[in-house]
Every structure is written in C-alpha cells, then in structure tokens.
Design a protein around this motif. Structure first.
Motif, PDB file in Angstrom:
ATOM      1  N   VAL A  45      46.397-104.396   3.832  1.00  0.00           N
ATOM      2  CA  VAL A  45      44.841-103.502   4.067  1.00  0.00           C
ATOM      3  C   VAL A  45      44.804-102.815   4.737  1.00  0.00           C
ATOM      4  O   VAL A  45      44.371-101.435   4.948  1.00  0.00           O
ATOM      5  CB  VAL A  45      44.410-104.976   3.526  1.00  0.00           C
ATOM      6  CG1 VAL A  45      42.901-104.228   3.530  1.00  0.00           C
ATOM      7  CG2 VAL A  45      44.436-104.957   2.325  1.00  0.00           C
ATOM      8  N   THR A  46      44.923-103.361   6.322  1.00  0.00           N
ATOM      9  CA  THR A  46      44.289-102.510   7.651  1.00  0.00           C
ATOM     10  C   THR A  46      45.180-100.987   7.688  1.00  0.00           C
ATOM     11  O   THR A  46      44.717-100.642   8.438  1.00  0.00           O
ATOM     12  CB  THR A  46      44.805-103.679   9.031  1.00  0.00           C
ATOM     13  OG1 THR A  46      44.618-105.140   8.210  1.00  0.00           O
ATOM     14  CG2 THR A  46      44.436-103.218  10.966  1.00  0.00           C
ATOM     15  N   ALA A  47      46.587-101.760   6.932  1.00  0.00           N
ATOM     16  CA  ALA A  47      47.291-100.409   7.595  1.00  0.00           C
ATOM     17  C   ALA A  47      46.856 -99.390   6.974  1.00  0.00           C
ATOM     18  O   ALA A  47      46.675 -98.455   7.036  1.00  0.00           O
ATOM     19  CB  ALA A  47      48.621-100.109   6.929  1.00  0.00           C
ATOM     20  N   ALA A  48      46.267 -99.726   5.171  1.00  0.00           N
ATOM     21  CA  ALA A  48      46.135 -98.873   4.174  1.00  0.00           C
ATOM     22  C   ALA A  48      44.204 -98.154   4.474  1.00  0.00           C
ATOM     23  O   ALA A  48      43.843 -96.829   4.013  1.00  0.00           O
ATOM     24  CB  ALA A  48      45.594 -99.639   2.936  1.00  0.00           C
ATOM     25  N   ILE A  49      43.808 -98.834   5.685  1.00  0.00           N
ATOM     26  CA  ILE A  49      42.562 -97.757   6.303  1.00  0.00           C
ATOM     27  C   ILE A  49      43.171 -96.721   6.930  1.00  0.00           C
ATOM     28  O   ILE A  49      42.197 -95.216   6.285  1.00  0.00           O
ATOM     29  CB  ILE A  49      41.382 -99.067   7.120  1.00  0.00           C
ATOM     30  CG1 ILE A  49      41.266-100.238   6.484  1.00  0.00           C
ATOM     31  CG2 ILE A  49      40.792 -98.131   7.511  1.00  0.00           C
ATOM     32  CD1 ILE A  49      41.045-101.276   7.019  1.00  0.00           C
ATOM     33  N   ARG A  66      44.122-107.543  18.099  1.00  0.00           N
ATOM     34  CA  ARG A  66      43.840-106.898  18.410  1.00  0.00           C
ATOM     35  C   ARG A  66      43.779-105.599  17.690  1.00  0.00           C
ATOM     36  O   ARG A  66      42.623-104.930  17.355  1.00  0.00           O
ATOM     37  CB  ARG A  66      43.704-106.595  20.210  1.00  0.00           C
ATOM     38  CG  ARG A  66      42.679-106.575  20.949  1.00  0.00           C
ATOM     39  CD  ARG A  66      43.037-106.733  22.666  1.00  0.00           C
ATOM     40  NE  ARG A  66      42.919-104.979  22.731  1.00  0.00           N
ATOM     41  CZ  ARG A  66      41.768-104.497  22.871  1.00  0.00           C
ATOM     42  NH1 ARG A  66      40.628-105.487  23.144  1.00  0.00           N
ATOM     43  NH2 ARG A  66      41.583-102.335  23.274  1.00  0.00           N
ATOM     44  N   TRP A  67      44.908-105.302  17.681  1.00  0.00           N
ATOM     45  CA  TRP A  67      45.416-104.401  17.027  1.00  0.00           C
ATOM     46  C   TRP A  67      44.685-104.427  15.091  1.00  0.00           C
ATOM     47  O   TRP A  67      43.726-103.498  15.184  1.00  0.00           O
ATOM     48  CB  TRP A  67      46.956-104.196  16.424  1.00  0.00           C
ATOM     49  CG  TRP A  67      47.283-103.602  18.053  1.00  0.00           C
ATOM     50  CD1 TRP A  67      48.184-103.720  19.445  1.00  0.00           C
ATOM     51  CD2 TRP A  67      47.176-101.727  18.583  1.00  0.00           C
ATOM     52  NE1 TRP A  67      48.716-103.148  20.137  1.00  0.00           N
ATOM     53  CE2 TRP A  67      47.801-102.002  19.444  1.00  0.00           C
ATOM     54  CE3 TRP A  67      46.395-100.904  18.046  1.00  0.00           C
ATOM     55  CZ2 TRP A  67      47.668-100.831  20.665  1.00  0.00           C
ATOM     56  CZ3 TRP A  67      46.771 -99.966  18.566  1.00  0.00           C
ATOM     57  CH2 TRP A  67      46.488 -99.522  19.905  1.00  0.00           C
ATOM     58  N   ILE A  68      45.130-104.880  14.763  1.00  0.00           N
ATOM     59  CA  ILE A  68      44.536-105.436  13.503  1.00  0.00           C
ATOM     60  C   ILE A  68      42.745-105.409  13.772  1.00  0.00           C
ATOM     61  O   ILE A  68      42.645-104.361  12.288  1.00  0.00           O
ATOM     62  CB  ILE A  68      44.990-106.642  13.131  1.00  0.00           C
ATOM     63  CG1 ILE A  68      45.831-106.559  12.621  1.00  0.00           C
ATOM     64  CG2 ILE A  68      43.852-107.382  11.450  1.00  0.00           C
ATOM     65  CD1 ILE A  68      46.548-108.149  11.760  1.00  0.00           C
TER      66      ILE A  68
END
Lengths: 227, 520
Positions: B18-22, B356-358
C-alpha cells in the motif's frame, strides 16, 4: 538439556558470549550486576534477539532460526504478562492456542488451570480487577496450558512482596515439576532456593554451578555485586 | 529488547504494498497528465497569474493565521477561566468543518447581505466584498487560525512551569517574560506551524472555487478544474497539473523536514501558574482577544445553525439523495483509508529498519493534489468510460488518499505502542496473522482507531474537490449539491443543506469517536 554453543551477541557498546549447558528439570537462577547481560541471555533463548554467532540447542534440536512462538520456550515477563483487555479465562486459553476464540476444550482446560492456581470463580475478571499476586497466578495458569518444557522468568513477581514471591515460586515448582526454569533475579535469597546458578557478568555467561557452593565461595564479581 | 526483525506477515507485506502504491498512484496520474500535455505551448499569462495568486494567498493566509494566533494563544496560555477547556477543544472543530459550510457561514456574516455589511451600511459606510483575495484569505484564516492557535498553545505548554516560577521570583514583568521565555519558544514553534498552513492553503480548492475566481483570484487547482470542466482543454490542465505537482512536491519535502504535526484531540493540561500580567489593562486586553477570536470562530457557525434550521425541513429530494451518496462515499473512503493506514502502521511497527521510509513515503500523500490526481484519473479513464459514472468511486479513493496522512499520524504511534508493550508476549505465545490483529492490535488501538475513523469520515463527508471534476448534473455529493444551490442563489435551501452537512459531518465524527471510546 539446553545448550548454548559459542553464542555471541554484539551490540553497540555491549557484547555477550555464552558457552554453557543447562540441565533440567528444576530452577536455575540467573544472577549478576545490571547491564551484565541477564536479560539479553533470556532474549536470546526466547528468540527475541538473533545471535551473531553460535547455536542454541534444546535436546539436540537447533532452535537458532526459529521465531519465538515456534520455540519450546515460554516466558514470564517483568510486566505486560497479560492482555489487559481480555478476561482471565481468555488470557489463560491463549497459552494453548493463539487464536481469538478459544475452543471449548481449551476453555475447559483454562478453567482447570485457574482452579489449580487458586483463582476459581475469577475467570471473567480482567487483569485490572485483580491484585498483583492474582495477576501472577493467571500468568502461571497460562504456563500450565502452554506445556513448553523451557520456562524463562525475567525477574518474575518483582511487583510482589518477599513472602508472596516465595509463595509464587513454590507454586511454580509444584505445578511445573517437569520444566526447565531459568529465573533472572536481583534477590540473592531467591537465587539460593535454586539448585544451580548461572552468573552473568561483564558480558560473559558462566556455566551453572551449585548454588550453595557458589555463594559460599563467590568469585570477585559476584562478591562485589552481593556486597 | 526485541530487536530481531519480526516476520512481516501478510499484513506487513500488504502495508509495504500500500505504501508503494501511494507514490505509484501519484506518479501514474501525474505521468498520465504529463503525457497528454502537448508540447510547444508555454504557460499563458493567466497561468502565471494563477501561480502567483496561489503562492501569494497561501503566504498571506499562513502569516495572518499564525500572526493572529500568537496573541490569542498567549492570552489562552496565561488566563484561566470557566470554559477554557471547551474553547480549546472547539478550536479543533474547524478541522472537521466542511469547507463549503464554513464559506456559507462566512458569507452570512461577511457577505454582501451579511450582518457586517448591514451594520456598515447602517453606519453610512461602503459595504465590503468578500470575493477575491480578501475572501480567500479570510476563509483560510478562519479555517487555520484555530489550528495555529492550538499548535502555538502546545508550544506554550512546553515551557516548563519552573521557568515561570523563576521568572516570578526574579520579578519579571510580561515584557521580560515575553523576551526571555516566550520568544525563544516562538522561534521554534512558529515556522513549522506557518509551513503546515502554507502547504494546506496551496492545495485549497473549495475556498478558491467559491470565493475566488476571475483572472485575479484563481488558484492553480481552480484553473485545472476550469480547464477540464469548462474548456475541456486537457493540455492546459496537464500543464497546470505539472506546475501544481512541482509546487506541492517541493512543499512536501519541506513539510516532511520541518512542518508541525497537527495535534488532534490531545488533552491540554492545566496551564502553568503565572504571576505576570495581572494588571487590569492586560486582563482586559486578553479577555477582549479571546472573546474576539471566539466570536470570529463561532459567529459563522451560529449563522449556519440559525439560518439552516428553517430550511432543513423544506429541502428538496435531490439534497437528501446527495446526502445519502455522501454517506456512502464517506463510508467507503473511511474503510479504504483505515485498512490502508492499519497495514502501513503494522508494516512500520514490524519492519523497524524500514519504518522511516515507510512513514515518509506514506506521508507524501499530504502533498498529493486531489485535483491533479483527479485530472490524471480523468485522463486515464476518459477513453474507456464516461468519467461521471466513476465520480463517486474516484471521490472515495481520492478522499482516502488525502486523509491518509492524518490517519497515519494517529495510528502509527498507537500500533507501535501496542507492539512495544505486548508484542513480546504475543510473540512468545505464537500469536501471528489475523489472530494477533484481533487479540492484540485492534483492542489496544480501539480509541485512536475510532478517533481517526471519525476524522476520515468527517473529512470525506465534507470534501468538495475531485467530485466537482467528475460529477454530471445528476450525481452529486452533499457538498457539491450545496455549492450548486449557492451558485443558483437558492440561499434558503443552501442554508438547510449547510446545516445538514455540518450536522452529518460532526455526527459521523462523534459516532466513530464514541465507538472507539466505549469499552476501551
């Protein structure tokens, strides 16, 4: 037999090495100065921390790669031993099966365990409605259902007074006679109840020794800690 | 002690996905926009005017909001009075207030036929106009002054009470205390507060739509909307979207680094005891300030209430229909954003080295321009489907994206606390997957989950943004319906619809928040 083969843990400004075997059943006390690595030792055995080198073996089976839930190890923490939002019965039942809704059979066993630790009739209470001693008993009842051969106790019952603590330890021994127990303690008197004692100091885990002779003839680190 | 990285599990992987989908969603819609832009056409004079206006009004709004918040927060920090806690709690309300309702309330007070102009005319003065720059800034200050006040009040509460005791024992007056205690705090507290307000004002669409317009008061977002809706000039919309992406992208990076986090629902303890400023003049000034700020906050809402009560019974069916659609959109978008935020929070709690990245990636959504994402989706779906058929699903999705950062701010710490306190116990019991969610996480985060659900539902309920881009005359959410009523000068119906929207938004928030509190 719990063996730690050349286990090493390196952290910034801290290291721990252990090359010991601990035989059970019975209580082994773990003592030593704060910051010496007692809690790290338990975390290694429980699987919360992965060693940088070495193996942890139980009765010939290598545990090193297993996650905490897969190890034959139960742990009693200093605090947060019970989920405060669940009643005693559900907390105890979680020892048998990690599911949200325990089966009927598990619930029956949980009731029996609560009875054994002297909490009959309190199964619907949440931990917040119990005294510190009663909370410890609920955690003990859960250990009875978990049926894992190794039990780690990190300063267990430290919230209790001395006589209550002694009472709990006797109960643990009585109800779990087959288990290999490792108990971290700050209290030399608690340690003297244990048949053998492991001294952890300056990042080194010493092999277990007979408690009576260890205290009769303490090495320098232990002596300065006791004094 | 649990420094071993836990297995991510299904929820953890879902969180990373989901994070990557943003960024993918923001990037893909941005790319769709860029690709459809035909080269060889630069920015026109009116485009430059829109860029200029966007930045200028945001600067003015941020400076005025924070500038006015300083004396108000100072007065609130050093006075104790009956109703102080209530007033501070109410300062959180404009965040949940549908922007279009705020505009309606402001028009009732400051508009052409409003109370203020009636007074001015009675005194023989010229009536003022709320449209254009002053109207946009007025609305932004109305919406953000309370937020700025709360942020600065938090700053005041960080000054240890020992300092005030020391100041009192040194017999410092208000001026000396301001110099030695309050200014150093303000130097730290003001820039982040101003920055977050500036960022929010650059993507403000509904205010510009209703109070701006014309060549001199059009924001970039409004220009995008007009290019798509009125001129059907997708190339111009695309170019403006690129501009908006550059603006919000730059600001996002700045915001990630420096901006304040709006603290919602935090209890403010009793203020530290102070011994300065007890002379009658200062008391009088502070009382006047607090009363004026409260009146500025309450009067437009009271106007909505008073004018709306009469109209609500006579609302046409179309309004009730749009209210029903809004409830559906709010429910869907709240479900989306809560699921997304929950798995992101779980991933962040379990995948510590990547936390932190997420979090940073997920918070990128704060700079997502709803209109740009909307335009991109419009361009993507346009060849295949009539965009208006997707108006409501797209609105739900974009609302979820826009509310995500706020929900994450609440849920990430809650999940982390639950995992820190009870994670080892759950690990040693072998609680994983869905059982861990039900036994450990959900019960422990009940309150913040309810609160953030209320936040998301109210924000989605009141949003007037991308729906305006997609909707045809037959479909509308309640805010869009209200906008249309206002545009048609059907003011009694608009008043009723405003009150309905206000009531539904706060009801949604209250119900979700209460749901989280009960039994928690």
């Amino acid at each position: 037999m719990l063996e730690m083969d050349d286990v090493r843990l390196e952290r910034e400004g801290f290291s721990l090495s252990a090359n010991v075997s601990i035989s059970g059943p019975g209580v082994t006390a773990v003592i030593g100065p704060s910051g010496g690595g007692k809690s790290s030792l338990l975390a290694l055995i429980a699987g919360f921390v992965a060693p940088d080198a070495g193996r942890i073996v139980w009765n010939g089976a290598d545990l090193t790669g297993l996650i905490p839930g897969e190890r034959p190890v139960s742990m009693l923490f200093q605090d947060n031993n019970l989920f405060p939002h669940l009643d005693c019965l559900t907390n105890v039942a979680l020892g048998a099966e990690p599911v949200a809704k325990p089966s009927l059979e598990t619930r029956e066993r949980a009731l029996v365990a609560l009875d054994k630790v002297g909490l009959k009739g309190l199964e619907r209470r949440t931990p917040g409605a119990l005294s510190g001693g009663q909370q410890s008993r609920v955690a003990l009842a859960r250990l009875l259902l978990t049926k894992r051969p190794v039990i780690l106790m990190d300063e267990p019952f430290s919230a209790l007074g001395p006589s209550q603590r002694r009472e709990m330890l006797d109960l643990v021994r009585e109800l779990l006679p087959e288990a290999t127990l490792l108990m971290v303690t700050h209290d030399p008197e608690d340690a003297q109840d244990a048949a053998q004692t492991v001294l952890v100091a300056d990042g080194i885990v010493s092999p277990p020794e007979d408690t009576t002779s260890l205290f009769a003839n303490p090495p320098a680190v232990l002596e300065s800690y006791l004094r | 002690m649990a420094d071993r990285t836990q297995p991510l599990g299904f929820a953890g992987w879902a969180g990373i996905a989901v994070t990557a989908a943003i960024p993918v969603l923001i990037g893909a819609t941005g790319l769709a926009v860029v690709l459809s832009a035909e080269g060889g056409r630069g920015l026109s004079a009116s485009d430059w005017a829109a860029i200029h206006f966007t930045i200028w009004q945001a600067i003015l709004s941020a400076l005025l909001s924070v500038g006015l918040a300083i004396p108000v927060a100072r007065a609130l920090a050093r006075r104790r009075f009956w109703g102080r806690e209530t007033l501070i709690t109410m300062l959180g309300a404009p965040f949940l207030l549908p922007v279009i309702v705020a505009v309606f309330g402001l028009l009732a007070i400051f508009g052409r036929g409003g109370i203020l102009n009636a007074g001015l005319v009675a005194l023989g003065a010229e009536p003022i106009s709320i449209f254009g720059l002053q109207g946009v800034v007025l609305a932004h200050v109305f919406l953000n002054l309370p937020l700025a006040t709360r942020l600065l009040l938090q700053g005041w509460h960080t000054i240890p009470s020992e300092r005030f005791r020391l100041a009192a024992s040194l017999n410092m007056g208000p001026g000396a205390i301001f110099r030695h205690l309050e200014i150093p705090m303000l130097v730290r507290a003001v820039p982040p507060a101003a920055l977050i307000i500036f960022v929010m004002c650059t993507t403000s669409f509904a205010v510009a739509l209703t109070l701006g317009g014309g060549p001199r008061a059009t924001t970039v977002e409004l220009a995008i909307y007009q290019a798509v809706r009125f001129d059907f000039d997708l190339t111009r919309a695309a170019m403006l979207s690129v501009v908006q992406l550059v603006i919000t992208g730059t600001l996002a990076l700045m915001a990630l680094k420096w901006a304040a986090t709006p603290g919602f629902g935090k209890g403010f303890d009793r203020p530290p005891e102070r011994w300065d400023g007890r002379d009658w003049l200062r008391v009088f000034l502070d009382v006047t300030l607090i009363a004026a700020a409260a009146a500025f906050l309450i009067a437009p809402m009271a106007a909505v209430f008073v004018r709306g009560l009469g109209g609500i019974a006579a609302l046409p069916d179309a309004v009730w229909m749009s209210a029903a659609w809004s409830l559906v959109v709010a429910t869907v978008s709240t479900s989306i954003v809560l699921s997304a935020a929950l798995v992101i929070a779980l991933a962040s709690a379990r995948f510590r080295s990547g936390a932190r990245w997420i979090e940073s990636t997920a918070l990128l959504a704060i700079a997502a321009s709803p209109l740009v994402v909307g335009t991109g989706l419009f361009i993507i779906v346009f060849p295949f489907v009539e965009p208006s058929r997707l108006a409501l699903p797209v609105t739900a999705l974009v609302n979820a994206l826009v509310t995500l950062p706020f929900v994450l701010r609440v849920l990430i710490p809650a999940v982390r606390d639950a995992e820190t306190a009870y994670g080892p116990l759950a690990d040693s019991l072998g609680l994983t997957g869905f059982a861990r969610l039900r036994v450990l996480i959900l019960p422990r985060i009940r309150r913040p989950l309810g609160f953030s659900a209320g936040l998301a539902a109210a924000l989605s309920m009141g949003d007037l943004g991308v729906v305006a881009l997609f909707a045809d005359p037959e479909t509308a959410t309640l805010p869009l319906q209200l906008y249309r009523l206002m545009g048609a000068y059907r003011m009694d119906e608009a008043a009723g619809a405003s009150l309905l929207l206000l009531g539904l938004s706060f009801l949604l928030f209250w119900a979700c928040d209460l749901g989280g509190r009960l039994g928690a």
